[in-house]
Design a protein around this motif. Structure first.
Motif, PDB file in Angstrom:
ATOM      1  N   GLY A  15       0.794  -1.215   0.000  1.00 22.38           N
ATOM      2  CA  GLY A  15       0.000   0.000   0.000  1.00 22.38           C
ATOM      3  C   GLY A  15       0.827   1.266   0.000  1.00 22.38           C
ATOM      4  O   GLY A  15       0.282   2.363  -0.184  1.00 22.38           O
ATOM      5  N   GLY A  16       2.117   1.135   0.203  1.00 22.86           N
ATOM      6  CA  GLY A  16       2.992   2.293   0.234  1.00 22.86           C
ATOM      7  C   GLY A  16       3.407   2.777  -1.144  1.00 22.86           C
ATOM      8  O   GLY A  16       2.978   2.230  -2.171  1.00 22.86           O
ATOM      9  N   SER A  17       4.249   3.789  -1.152  1.00 17.39           N
ATOM     10  CA  SER A  17       4.705   4.411  -2.397  1.00 17.39           C
ATOM     11  C   SER A  17       6.220   4.540  -2.422  1.00 17.39           C
ATOM     12  O   SER A  17       6.857   4.642  -1.362  1.00 17.39           O
ATOM     13  N   LEU A  18       6.755   4.516  -3.607  1.00 19.08           N
ATOM     14  CA  LEU A  18       8.172   4.771  -3.840  1.00 19.08           C
ATOM     15  C   LEU A  18       8.313   5.530  -5.139  1.00 19.08           C
ATOM     16  O   LEU A  18       7.469   5.398  -6.043  1.00 19.08           O
ATOM     17  N   MET A  83       5.573   4.996  -8.050  1.00 13.48           N
ATOM     18  CA  MET A  83       4.860   3.744  -7.788  1.00 13.48           C
ATOM     19  C   MET A  83       4.009   3.918  -6.534  1.00 13.48           C
ATOM     20  O   MET A  83       4.548   4.173  -5.456  1.00 13.48           O
ATOM     21  N   ASN A  84       2.726   3.798  -6.706  1.00  8.96           N
ATOM     22  CA  ASN A  84       1.780   3.956  -5.609  1.00  8.96           C
ATOM     23  C   ASN A  84       1.033   2.657  -5.360  1.00  8.96           C
ATOM     24  O   ASN A  84       0.956   1.794  -6.237  1.00  8.96           O
ATOM     25  N   ASN A  85       0.464   2.549  -4.171  1.00 10.93           N
ATOM     26  CA  ASN A  85      -0.329   1.371  -3.805  1.00 10.93           C
ATOM     27  C   ASN A  85       0.418   0.084  -4.148  1.00 10.93           C
ATOM     28  O   ASN A  85      -0.109  -0.808  -4.821  1.00 10.93           O
ATOM     29  N   LEU A  86       1.646   0.008  -3.684  1.00  9.98           N
ATOM     30  CA  LEU A  86       2.501  -1.130  -4.026  1.00  9.98           C
ATOM     31  C   LEU A  86       1.968  -2.420  -3.431  1.00  9.98           C
ATOM     32  O   LEU A  86       1.428  -2.452  -2.316  1.00  9.98           O
ATOM     33  N   LYS A  87       2.157  -3.488  -4.194  1.00 10.82           N
ATOM     34  CA  LYS A  87       1.724  -4.816  -3.802  1.00 10.82           C
ATOM     35  C   LYS A  87       2.945  -5.728  -3.675  1.00 10.82           C
ATOM     36  O   LYS A  87       3.993  -5.457  -4.267  1.00 10.82           O
ATOM     37  N   VAL A 127       8.482  -5.186  -1.429  1.00  9.31           N
ATOM     38  CA  VAL A 127       7.203  -4.825  -0.816  1.00  9.31           C
ATOM     39  C   VAL A 127       6.851  -5.919   0.177  1.00  9.31           C
ATOM     40  O   VAL A 127       6.563  -7.045  -0.203  1.00  9.31           O
ATOM     41  N   SER A 128       6.909  -5.566   1.440  1.00 11.95           N
ATOM     42  CA  SER A 128       6.704  -6.564   2.482  1.00 11.95           C
ATOM     43  C   SER A 128       6.289  -5.879   3.771  1.00 11.95           C
ATOM     44  O   SER A 128       6.697  -4.743   4.043  1.00 11.95           O
ATOM     45  N   SER A 129       5.504  -6.588   4.548  1.00 19.09           N
ATOM     46  CA  SER A 129       5.122  -6.068   5.854  1.00 19.09           C
ATOM     47  C   SER A 129       6.043  -6.623   6.933  1.00 19.09           C
ATOM     48  O   SER A 129       5.905  -6.281   8.103  1.00 19.09           O
TER      49      SER A 129
END
Length: 129
Positions: A15-18, A83-87, A127-129
């Motif tokens: 959900g983050g952005s880069l 890049m938004n709303n990263l999965k 992309v990881s939590s």
């Protein structure tokens, strides 16, 4: 000497952005088109976005449309990939690549990978939590 140097990338939560940057040297500003590609697990290198030499037209692949977009600052001779709303499946190594010349395309079209003559060094996006 024509060269592309990438920066940005790193670890981000879903959900983050880069924003990735691709700094060009040796190219005349605005006189090269750029594509953004990625290598990820389970698939070959694929294009995710491209932008024409002038920056007038930016195209994103269907699987990132609405989330990723390329842009450029021809004064700074730099191209970006927002890049938004990263999965999680967006994780991989991202590359920018340049196609020399005044290249303008219709919306929805990106040159094939083999047409790009210069490549950045790649940058890891995780992309990881």
């Amino acid at each position: 000497q024509l060269r592309l140097v990438q920066s940005g990338g790193g670890l981000v939560q879903p959900g983050g952005s880069l924003r990735l940057s691709c700094q060009a040297s040796g190219f005349a500003p605005g006189n090269y088109a750029v594509g953004w590609f990625r290598d990820g697990p389970g698939h070959e290198r694929q294009i995710v976005a491209c932008i024409t030499s002038s920056g007038a037209i930016a195209t994103s692949a269907d699987f990132v449309k609405g989330r990723f977009i390329a842009s450029r600052d021809n004064v700074k001779n730099t191209v970006y990939l927002q890049m938004n709303n990263l999965k999680r499946e967006d994780s991989g190594v991202y590359y920018c690549a340049a196609l020399d010349g005044a290249n303008e395309y219709v919306p929805g079209y990106c040159p094939r990978m083999g047409e790009y003559g210069w490549w950045g060094q790649g940058t890891q996006v995780t992309v990881s939590s």
